[in-house]
Each structure stands twice: as structure tokens, then as C-alpha cells.
Design a protein around this motif. Structure first.
Motif, PDB file in Angstrom:
ATOM      1  N   ASN A  62       0.796  -1.219   0.000  1.00  0.00           N
ATOM      2  CA  ASN A  62       0.000   0.000   0.000  1.00  0.00           C
ATOM      3  C   ASN A  62       0.832   1.273   0.000  1.00  0.00           C
ATOM      4  N   PHE A  63       1.823   1.382   0.913  1.00  0.00           N
ATOM      5  CA  PHE A  63       2.569   2.633   1.042  1.00  0.00           C
ATOM      6  C   PHE A  63       3.983   2.386   1.561  1.00  0.00           C
ATOM      7  N   PHE A  64       4.935   3.147   1.010  1.00  0.00           N
ATOM      8  CA  PHE A  64       6.335   3.072   1.451  1.00  0.00           C
ATOM      9  C   PHE A  64       6.880   4.490   1.497  1.00  0.00           C
ATOM     10  N   SER A  65       7.547   4.831   2.585  1.00  0.00           N
ATOM     11  CA  SER A  65       8.159   6.152   2.698  1.00  0.00           C
ATOM     12  C   SER A  65       9.575   5.984   3.221  1.00  0.00           C
ATOM     13  N   ALA A  66      10.557   6.594   2.542  1.00  0.00           N
ATOM     14  CA  ALA A  66      11.955   6.439   2.959  1.00  0.00           C
ATOM     15  C   ALA A  66      12.658   7.784   3.004  1.00  0.00           C
ATOM     16  N   TRP A  67      13.530   7.925   4.000  1.00  0.00           N
ATOM     17  CA  TRP A  67      14.333   9.138   4.144  1.00  0.00           C
ATOM     18  C   TRP A  67      15.776   8.722   4.327  1.00  0.00           C
ATOM     19  N   MET A  68      16.683   9.358   3.588  1.00  0.00           N
ATOM     20  CA  MET A  68      18.109   9.120   3.789  1.00  0.00           C
ATOM     21  C   MET A  68      18.839  10.436   3.600  1.00  0.00           C
ATOM     22  N   SER A  69      19.698  10.778   4.547  1.00  0.00           N
ATOM     23  CA  SER A  69      20.416  12.045   4.412  1.00  0.00           C
ATOM     24  C   SER A  69      21.826  11.915   4.941  1.00  0.00           C
ATOM     25  N   GLN A  70      22.680  12.805   4.469  1.00  0.00           N
ATOM     26  CA  GLN A  70      24.034  12.913   4.996  1.00  0.00           C
ATOM     27  C   GLN A  70      24.318  14.385   5.282  1.00  0.00           C
ATOM     28  N   PRO A  71      25.281  14.655   6.179  1.00  0.00           N
ATOM     29  CA  PRO A  71      25.524  16.051   6.575  1.00  0.00           C
ATOM     30  C   PRO A  71      26.115  16.895   5.447  1.00  0.00           C
ATOM     31  N   LYS A  72      25.938  18.193   5.562  1.00  0.00           N
ATOM     32  CA  LYS A  72      26.409  19.133   4.549  1.00  0.00           C
ATOM     33  C   LYS A  72      27.901  18.995   4.242  1.00  0.00           C
ATOM     34  N   SER A  73      28.656  18.456   5.205  1.00  0.00           N
ATOM     35  CA  SER A  73      30.100  18.280   4.976  1.00  0.00           C
ATOM     36  C   SER A  73      30.383  17.382   3.776  1.00  0.00           C
ATOM     37  N   GLN A  74      29.421  16.501   3.416  1.00  0.00           N
ATOM     38  CA  GLN A  74      29.603  15.628   2.252  1.00  0.00           C
ATOM     39  C   GLN A  74      29.751  16.444   0.966  1.00  0.00           C
TER      40      GLN A  74
ATOM     41  N   ILE B 227      21.920  13.723  -5.601  1.00  0.00           N
ATOM     42  CA  ILE B 227      21.753  13.053  -4.315  1.00  0.00           C
ATOM     43  C   ILE B 227      20.752  11.889  -4.396  1.00  0.00           C
ATOM     44  N   SER B 228      19.823  11.944  -5.339  1.00  0.00           N
ATOM     45  CA  SER B 228      18.863  10.855  -5.504  1.00  0.00           C
ATOM     46  C   SER B 228      19.585   9.595  -5.992  1.00  0.00           C
ATOM     47  N   TYR B 229      20.412   9.744  -7.043  1.00  0.00           N
ATOM     48  CA  TYR B 229      21.209   8.613  -7.528  1.00  0.00           C
ATOM     49  C   TYR B 229      22.121   8.090  -6.417  1.00  0.00           C
ATOM     50  N   TYR B 230      22.756   9.023  -5.704  1.00  0.00           N
ATOM     51  CA  TYR B 230      23.785   8.640  -4.734  1.00  0.00           C
ATOM     52  C   TYR B 230      23.204   7.992  -3.482  1.00  0.00           C
ATOM     53  N   LEU B 231      22.134   8.558  -2.914  1.00  0.00           N
ATOM     54  CA  LEU B 231      21.608   8.038  -1.649  1.00  0.00           C
ATOM     55  C   LEU B 231      20.282   7.293  -1.777  1.00  0.00           C
ATOM     56  N   SER B 232      19.322   7.863  -2.532  1.00  0.00           N
ATOM     57  CA  SER B 232      18.011   7.192  -2.604  1.00  0.00           C
ATOM     58  C   SER B 232      18.118   5.825  -3.269  1.00  0.00           C
TER      59      SER B 232
ATOM     60  N   GLU C 245      20.928  20.118  -6.661  1.00  0.00           N
ATOM     61  CA  GLU C 245      19.794  20.080  -5.731  1.00  0.00           C
ATOM     62  C   GLU C 245      20.281  19.712  -4.330  1.00  0.00           C
ATOM     63  N   ASP C 246      19.573  20.211  -3.301  1.00  0.00           N
ATOM     64  CA  ASP C 246      19.882  19.882  -1.904  1.00  0.00           C
ATOM     65  C   ASP C 246      19.206  18.577  -1.495  1.00  0.00           C
ATOM     66  N   THR C 247      17.925  18.484  -1.806  1.00  0.00           N
ATOM     67  CA  THR C 247      17.072  17.390  -1.355  1.00  0.00           C
ATOM     68  C   THR C 247      16.148  17.027  -2.515  1.00  0.00           C
TER      69      THR C 247
ATOM     70  N   ALA D 238       4.868   5.093  -3.242  1.00  0.00           N
ATOM     71  CA  ALA D 238       6.128   5.166  -2.508  1.00  0.00           C
ATOM     72  C   ALA D 238       6.713   6.566  -2.639  1.00  0.00           C
ATOM     73  N   VAL D 239       7.312   7.034  -1.545  1.00  0.00           N
ATOM     74  CA  VAL D 239       7.971   8.344  -1.528  1.00  0.00           C
ATOM     75  C   VAL D 239       9.408   8.125  -1.066  1.00  0.00           C
ATOM     76  N   TYR D 240      10.362   8.471  -1.937  1.00  0.00           N
ATOM     77  CA  TYR D 240      11.781   8.287  -1.599  1.00  0.00           C
ATOM     78  C   TYR D 240      12.445   9.659  -1.563  1.00  0.00           C
ATOM     79  N   THR D 241      12.988  10.038  -0.408  1.00  0.00           N
ATOM     80  CA  THR D 241      13.645  11.340  -0.285  1.00  0.00           C
ATOM     81  C   THR D 241      15.098  11.152   0.138  1.00  0.00           C
ATOM     82  N   ALA D 242      15.984  11.933  -0.479  1.00  0.00           N
ATOM     83  CA  ALA D 242      17.404  11.917  -0.105  1.00  0.00           C
ATOM     84  C   ALA D 242      17.931  13.343  -0.061  1.00  0.00           C
ATOM     85  N   SER D 243      18.836  13.600   0.891  1.00  0.00           N
ATOM     86  CA  SER D 243      19.394  14.940   1.061  1.00  0.00           C
ATOM     87  C   SER D 243      20.858  14.873   1.458  1.00  0.00           C
ATOM     88  N   TRP D 244      21.648  15.808   0.941  1.00  0.00           N
ATOM     89  CA  TRP D 244      23.019  15.940   1.458  1.00  0.00           C
ATOM     90  C   TRP D 244      23.210  17.300   2.114  1.00  0.00           C
TER      91      TRP D 244
END
Length: 419
Positions: A187-199, A213-218, A259-261, A280-286
Motif C-alpha cells: 500500500n505505502f512506502f516512505s523512505a528518508w536518507m540524508s548525509q551532513p552538509k560536509s559531504q 543526491i537521488s542517484y547517490y543516496l536514494s 539540488e539539496d534534497t 512510494a515516496v523516496y527522499t534523499a538529502s546531502w
């Protein structure tokens, strides 16, 4: 058990993940002495691997890298042989040195690729065409066409090609995958992945230019979701949205299109029931905070017809507080760097290690004629054939951002294509 011969391996990429060495010195992340090199040196100690080589673009880095490995690996663990052949030669710079290095190998040897995303396809194709097994870091490639071509090449040349999706070997994620099978329709999937700005400082050379960042982390969570839904549902449409403004400003000054996020919203269609659709919602941020106490924030929520799963793999109920640096949440499942009672490397149970060892075992088994590369497509391992939908979603997301439109995903014959 037949007599498995040892595997020779070339490491492509000499950066943080391979050696723990970055352009500005030893890595400050959770990969201080790397993952790939350390794992292969240990697999050589254990009799699975023989000759090792390493290739980068600049030969000038090798004296510092060798000293770093001598101090932190050979000097830290017993019986660790850290010898390797290096390309290009010291003092030389050559973006095509990988060809020279691969040409020195023989069919049945292995090529392990940890280089910027936009270089994976050329290196992997060059290696497979010469009969070598390939392990490529995620994302495998940036376009669905390239992914389909690598699937075909692995088949044609009868070699193992895996994508290094190590989160599949995280004990919590693999357990969640098994439990999801009992929860009925998705039914539903939600994912969050982030790394600090130092990256953004670590990756400034390519951030926003050569990848996002989507290719790299999501890619981590998209692969986990595709794996959980394998034979249950397929993605049909992707819409992407991005936040901007931090990476392109002071002090990071990334290229204007960075992009940031990035968030991808993906529609999924059940394969067993026409009326069941999932989202599904996939979010990634650096651009996460610098002193959050974690290197990678990572969690996902899965809801099925008959229950849900909530995973937080950033806070594992394990935290350490130090006067100087404050509180930090550690990940004891990924890589263990403290030595064993006998003084040897003791990280064989870490999922960063297991991911590489599974590939080495598969390549040796195929070389011995015990298995075929196609066997691994049915094992739930991240083979190039098994990971095509991850690339389809990532590529669709990039097109959606660039062209400001939804992108369809569908099957045409035996291939997946984007609309």
C-alpha cells in the motif's frame, strides 16, 4: 566441495570507500580505513582472493595511500598483506588508466568499481567484454538504456555482474523484507536518507555535475523497496521534486544546478490484483545538519494490507557521548574495525564486508563451473538483472526534474522502458 581457485581482483577508484583516503587526507566519516580494500586484503588472508590491483586517475596519490594502509591496516591487524599493483604509474594522470589495468587481467578475474556514477557504464562494459566478473557500486548506471545493455553483456559474456547494494545485507532490512511478504498487498512506502552538509565538500568535484543526491543516496532505499516488492508489484509512474539553495551557496559553492534534497513519488501496480495500487515516496538529502550525531540518517516505513513495518537504522539503541564531540549513534552492523582477540581483522559479519564477499564467492563458484551467473538472478542477490527497476525509477526521477513532467515506466517485450 570442488577446488575453488582464488580470485584476482582490480579495485577501480582509490577514494574513501576503497581506501579510506580522500583528497584532503584520511576520511572523517564512518569509513575511516575504507571498506573495499580492507575487505579484499582480509579475503586474501582467508584464502579466497589472490592478486590485487588498484586503479585511479592520478598516480600521485599512491605514496600517501600506501602509507595510510600501512599505518591503519597492516599496522593495526595481524597477517594483513596490503600489497597491490597500482595504475597509473606514480606521477602520471590518466582518466583511461582503467583500460590498462583491466588489460593486465585475465578472463574470470574480477573488477570492483567504486568511481563517480557517470563512469560506471564504460568501465563495467570494458571489463565484461573481456570476460571479467563485475561488482559495481550503486547506482549501477544513470540511464535505463545503459542498465539494459549491461544485463545483455553479462548474459552474452557469461559473467557475474552484481550491484553493491549492501543494505540488502543489513540484518534489519533483510528481516523486514521477509516479514513484508506476510503483509498482503503493498500500500505505502516512505523512505528518508540524508548525509551532513560536509559531504558536499567531499563530493564537490562531481556533486550536481556528474550525479545527484537521488542517484547517490536514494538508490539504497529504492533498491530495498524494489527487492521487497519483487514479483509482487511494479512501478508505473514517477514524479520528482527538489529543494535547492544550500549546496549552491557559501561555503559549498556547488554548480548552479545542484539540488539539496530530492523527493520521488512513485506509483506501484500490484501484479496479482488489478485493484491494488501502492505509493512510494523516496527522499534523499546531502544538506542535513552537521552535528546530528549520525553520518547517514536512514529510515523507512512500509505499510501493507495486513500490517506495517517501521525501521530506523540511524538510531540503533546504541549511542556514545564524548566530551569533545557530544553524542553519536553508531552502526555496529556495517563495518567492525576493532581487531579480534588474536589481533586479526574481525569485521567478517559486517554487511559492508558480506556484500563484497558474496560477490567474490559467486565469481569463484562460476569460475569453478559449480554455478552459472544466471543462477544468482533467482537468489534475491542484487544482480544486474535484478536491479533494473531501481535504475528505471532513478532515471525517471532525473527526467521528471529536468523536464518538469511525470515519467511512465513500462515493460516492452523483455525490457523495461521509460515513457
Amino acid at each position: 566441495m570442488s577446488n575453488l581457485s582464488k580470485l584476482n581482483a582490480l579495485m577501480c577508484g582509490t577514494g574513501e570507500y576503497t581506501t579510506g583516503w580522500t583528497g584532503s587526507g584520511a576520511s572523517k566519516s564512518d569509513k575511516k580505513i575504507g571498506v573495499v580494500g580492507l575487505t579484499l586484503f582480509d579475503l586474501r588472508r582467508l584464502g579466497k582472493v589472490d592478486k590485487l590491483s588498484m586503479v585511479g586517475v592520478s598516480g600521485g596519490k599512491y605514496p600517501a595511500i600506501r602509507q595510510h594502509l600501512q599505518d591503519n591496516i597492516a599496522g593495526a591487524y595481524k597477517d594483513m598483506d596490503i600489497s597491490f599493483d597500482a595504475y597509473p604509474e606514480e606521477g602520471k594522470t590518466d582518466p583511461l588508466a582503467y583500460k590498462t589495468a583491466i588489460d593486465k587481467l585475465s578472463a574470470g578475474d574480477a573488477v570492483i568499481i567504486f568511481t563517480p556514477d557517470n563512469t560506471h557504464y564504460d568501465i563495467a562494459m570494458y571489463a565484461m567484454e573481456r570476460g571479467m566478473h563485475v561488482l559495481v557500486t550503486k547506482p549501477a548506471v544513470q540511464t535505463l538504456t545503459h542498465h539494459n545493455e549491461l544485463i545483455a553483456a553479462a548474459k552474452k559474456h557469461n559473467v557475474v555482474c552484481f550491484v553493491e547494494h549492501h543494505k540488502r545485507f543489513d540484518p534489519v532490512y533483510s528481516d523486514a523484507k521477509a516479514r513484508a511478504q506476510t503483509l498482503g498487498e503493498f500500500n505505502f512506502f516512505s523512505a528518508w536518507m540524508s548525509q551532513p552538509k560536509s559531504q558536499l565538500e567531499t563530493f564537490r568535484a562531481w556533486a550536481g555535475k556528474d550525479s545527484d543526491i537521488s542517484y547517490y543516496l536514494s538508490s539504497h532505499h529504492i533498491d530495498i523497496c524494489c527487492w521487497m516488492l519483487q514479483d509482487k508489484a511494479v512501478p508505473t509512474r514517477v514524479v520528482a521534486s527538489a529543494a535547492t539553495g544550500i549546496a549552491t551557496g557559501e561555503p559549498y559553492n556547488c554548480v548552479p544546478q545542484t539540488e539539496d534534497t530530492i523527493t520521488l513519488l512513485v506509483d506501484w501496480q500490484s501484479l496479482k490484483s488489478p485493484r491494488h495500487k501502492g505509493t512510494a515516496v523516496y527522499t534523499a538529502s546531502w544538506t542535513a545538519p552537521l552535528k546530528a550525531g549520525i553520518h547517514s540518517a536512514q529510515h523507512f516505513y512500509y505499510m501493507g494490507e495486513k500490517g506495517d513495518i517501521n525501521v530506523d537504522q540511524a538510531h540503533r539503541g546504541y549511542d556514545v557521548t564524548v566530551d569533545d564531540t557530544g553524542k553519536a549513534w553508531y552502526n555496529p552492523f556495517y563495518m567492525k574495525y576493532s581487531p579480534s582477540e588474536s589481533g586479526h581483522f574481525d569485521g567478517q559479519r559486517g554487511y559492508g564486508y558480506i556484500s563484497i564477499e558474496k560477490f567474490v564467492d559467486a565469481a569463484r563458484s562460476v569460475n569453478a563451473g559449480e554455478t552459472t551467473p544466471q543462477d544468482y538472478d533467482t537468489h534475491g542477490l542484487p544482480s544486474i538483472a535484478n536491479t533494473v527497476l531501481t535504475t528505471a525509477i532513478l532515471h525517471a526521477g532525473r527526467i521528471s526534474l529536468d523536464e518538469k513532467r511525470p515519467v511512465g515506466i513500462k515493460q516492452s517485450g523483455d525490457q523495461w522502458i521509460l515513457e
